[in-house]
Write an enzyme that holds these catalytic residues in place. Structure first.
Site, PDB file in Angstrom:
ATOM      1  N   GLY A   1     -19.372   3.429  -2.543  1.00 10.68           N
ATOM      2  CA  GLY A   1     -20.597   3.514  -1.764  1.00 10.68           C
ATOM      3  C   GLY A   1     -21.802   3.927  -2.597  1.00 10.68           C
ATOM      4  O   GLY A   1     -22.893   3.364  -2.444  1.00 10.68           O
TER       5      GLY A   1
ATOM      6  N   LYS B   1       0.849  -1.191   0.000  1.00  9.86           N
ATOM      7  CA  LYS B   1       0.000   0.000   0.000  1.00  9.86           C
ATOM      8  C   LYS B   1       0.881   1.237   0.000  1.00  9.86           C
ATOM      9  O   LYS B   1       2.039   1.201   0.425  1.00  9.86           O
ATOM     10  CB  LYS B   1      -0.893   0.019   1.249  1.00  9.86           C
ATOM     11  CG  LYS B   1      -2.166   0.846   1.098  1.00  9.86           C
ATOM     12  CD  LYS B   1      -3.227   0.111   0.300  1.00  9.86           C
ATOM     13  CE  LYS B   1      -4.530   0.888   0.250  1.00  9.86           C
ATOM     14  NZ  LYS B   1      -5.603   0.120  -0.382  1.00  9.86           N
TER      15      LYS B   1
ATOM     16  N   HIS C   1     -17.151   6.687  -4.595  1.00  8.62           N
ATOM     17  CA  HIS C   1     -17.438   5.958  -5.831  1.00  8.62           C
ATOM     18  C   HIS C   1     -18.038   4.587  -5.549  1.00  8.62           C
ATOM     19  O   HIS C   1     -19.013   4.183  -6.186  1.00  8.62           O
ATOM     20  CB  HIS C   1     -16.166   5.814  -6.655  1.00  8.62           C
ATOM     21  CG  HIS C   1     -15.708   7.099  -7.266  1.00  8.62           C
ATOM     22  ND1 HIS C   1     -14.556   7.210  -7.994  1.00  8.62           N
ATOM     23  CD2 HIS C   1     -16.246   8.338  -7.259  1.00  8.62           C
ATOM     24  CE1 HIS C   1     -14.402   8.454  -8.403  1.00  8.62           C
ATOM     25  NE2 HIS C   1     -15.418   9.156  -7.958  1.00  8.62           N
TER      26      HIS C   1
ATOM     27  N   LEU D   1     -20.568   7.691   0.746  1.00  5.91           N
ATOM     28  CA  LEU D   1     -21.059   7.662  -0.632  1.00  5.91           C
ATOM     29  C   LEU D   1     -19.985   8.134  -1.611  1.00  5.91           C
ATOM     30  O   LEU D   1     -20.214   9.003  -2.438  1.00  5.91           O
ATOM     31  CB  LEU D   1     -22.323   8.517  -0.767  1.00  5.91           C
ATOM     32  CG  LEU D   1     -23.553   8.000  -0.024  1.00  5.91           C
ATOM     33  CD1 LEU D   1     -24.712   8.973  -0.161  1.00  5.91           C
ATOM     34  CD2 LEU D   1     -23.967   6.615  -0.518  1.00  5.91           C
TER      35      LEU D   1
END
Length: 359
Positions: free
Chosen positions: A186, A81, A184, A182
């Site tokens: 969600g 990551k 991309h 909310l």
């Protein structure tokens, strides 16, 4: 000039690098947790961390999660990551992204990067100007594009599998589902739930996306600080991690937790709190693997990488985990972790045998 400074990683991690480019303002970390199953792969997150130490903790946590995710997805990749310290709305620039690309290139193929929170497909295209190890691109022979729709589809399929276990049917019509976050993924998940007839409750800090969900999906809006006061059947965390603590688990009314956020459990013990309360938790690193499955075909330069077919393996894996948890009495996360340990042990043993055969 982009600078890489090696840091001593914790036990069990392979490599931790601090990255800086004073000219562009780049500051962050790249962590390679494991290459037992293949080169490390995992997204780049840009976030206004309070301190470098907070960023360091996050990259370690996220990299380890990618090892688990990629191992169970069976895609021939290890876990890694990257995090960039900064506000993506104000601090991001082409120069910064290209400096990040140079940092990835300097690792010589040990780590493939892609989109995560605060980083878009267009941003990856900037990084890709400096390295072939930036993927999730929107154009090119093997380009996989935005991984968000595939992540959302995997979560949706797993939610149906979980509903079948908890409610006796995978039908979501009339189920009260609270989607927290909310972005991309969600928003894409909310759209699928609306189409399936679920009663949507949504929470986000962005008023514009809340208005869109209310207008287009008939969603009910929930303030972020009132999430655990809501009556719901299913909770779908799709924002940042650590949302499930012992306290919030005690308050949760849902019988099923299935969402896209990484590291949803604030600590390992929360899984037992959920289990004791009769709440089925679907391990996030299994559920949200759709994005990396999509990107893996690009990494492997494969013309016949069937993303849609491979997505179905996620929900099958969840069904296996639920069945084992039911018969063994272990939490679902313990079952999933046991599976990962077995996969990594086999990979290490295979590598050892191959080395011995060459000697």
């Amino acid at each position: 000039m982009t600078e890489l400074r090696e840091e001593t990683p914790p036990e069990g991690f392979e490599r931790l690098v601090r990255i800086e480019d004073p000219e562009s303002g780049l500051r962050g970390f790249i962590c390679i947790h494991s290459t037992a199953c293949g080169p490390a792969a995992g997204g780049c997150r840009m976030w206004p961390y309070d301190s470098p130490e907070a960023a360091r903790r996050d990259v370690l946590r996220l990299a380890e999660g990618m090892t688990h995710k990629n191992a169970l997805a069976d895609i021939g990749l290890g876990g890694g990551k990257a995090v960039i310290i900064g506000d993506p709305a104000t601090d991001k620039s082409a120069a910064l992204l290209r400096a990040f690309g140079r940092a990835v290139e300097a690792l010589g193929g040990q780590y493939y990067t892609a989109e995560d929170v605060g980083i878009s497909t267009d941003d990856m295209a900037q990084a890709a100007m400096e390295t072939p190890y930036a993927v999730g691109l929107g154009s090119g022979r093997y380009a996989s594009g935005d991984p968000s729709p595939f992540t959302a589809e995997g979560v949706f399929q797993c939610m149906k599998a979980g509903a079948d276990e908890v409610f006796g049917t995978d039908e979501l019509t009339g189920r009260r589902v609270l989607v927290q976050g909310l972005g991309h993924v969600g928003m894409a998940l909310a759209g699928k739930l609306h189409a399936a007839g679920a009663k949507l409750i949504v929470s986000d800090l962005d008023r514009a996306v809340l208005d869109r969900a209310m207008r287009d999906l008939g969603a009910t809006i929930c303030p972020p600080d009132a999430i655990f006061d809501q009556e719901m059947d299913i909770f779908a965390p799709c924002a940042l991690g650590g949302i499930l603590t012992h306290d919030t688990a005690d308050k949760l009314t849902a019988r099923l937790v299935c969402g896209a956020a990484n590291n949803q459990l604030a600590s390992a013990g929360v899984a037992e709190t959920l289990r004791a309360a009769g709440i089925r938790y679907l391990p996030d690193y299994v559920v949200n693997a759709g994005g990396i499955i999509s990107i893996a075909g690009e990494i492997h330069r494969s013309d016949d990488w069937n993303r849609e077919a491979r997505l179905t393996t996620i929900s099958r894996r969840i069904r296996d985990i639920l069945a084992t948890s039911r018969t063994s009495g272990k939490t679902t996360i313990a079952v999933a972790n046991d599976m990962v340990d077995g996969i990594l042990a086999k990979a290490a043993n295979d590598a050892r045998r191959e080395r011995e055969g060459l000697e």
